[in-house]
Design an enzyme around this catalytic site. Sequence first.
Site, mmCIF file in Angstrom:
data_model
loop_
_atom_site.group_PDB
_atom_site.id
_atom_site.type_symbol
_atom_site.label_atom_id
_atom_site.label_comp_id
_atom_site.label_asym_id
_atom_site.label_seq_id
_atom_site.Cartn_x
_atom_site.Cartn_y
_atom_site.Cartn_z
ATOM 1 C CB CYS A 29 -0.905 -0.008 1.228
ATOM 2 S SG CYS A 29 -0.009 0.087 2.788
ATOM 3 C CB CYS A 88 3.593 -0.642 2.785
ATOM 4 S SG CYS A 88 2.194 -1.217 3.759
#
Length: 78
Positions: A11, A14
């Site tokens: 994501c 991240c």
Amino acid sequence: MTDIKVLGPGCPKCKATYNNVLEALKKTNMEADVVKVEDIEEMMKYNVLTTPVLMINGEFKIKGRIAQVSEIVQLLNN
């Protein structure tokens, strides 16, 4: 050598944490083995529910939010 893992499914948060780790390493002139763990089954082994997760030398340091460059620098210097 320092072992750093960023756990997350890929994501934006991240990816930001991973990029911040690389930036922090540049600022500290440290070398580290940086691994990005995106595989869900692999993450389950660490028993994490919220991502991203920053691990340094096997210890959970930051969970569930983007780790800022300044924070990572401070963790690396400890």
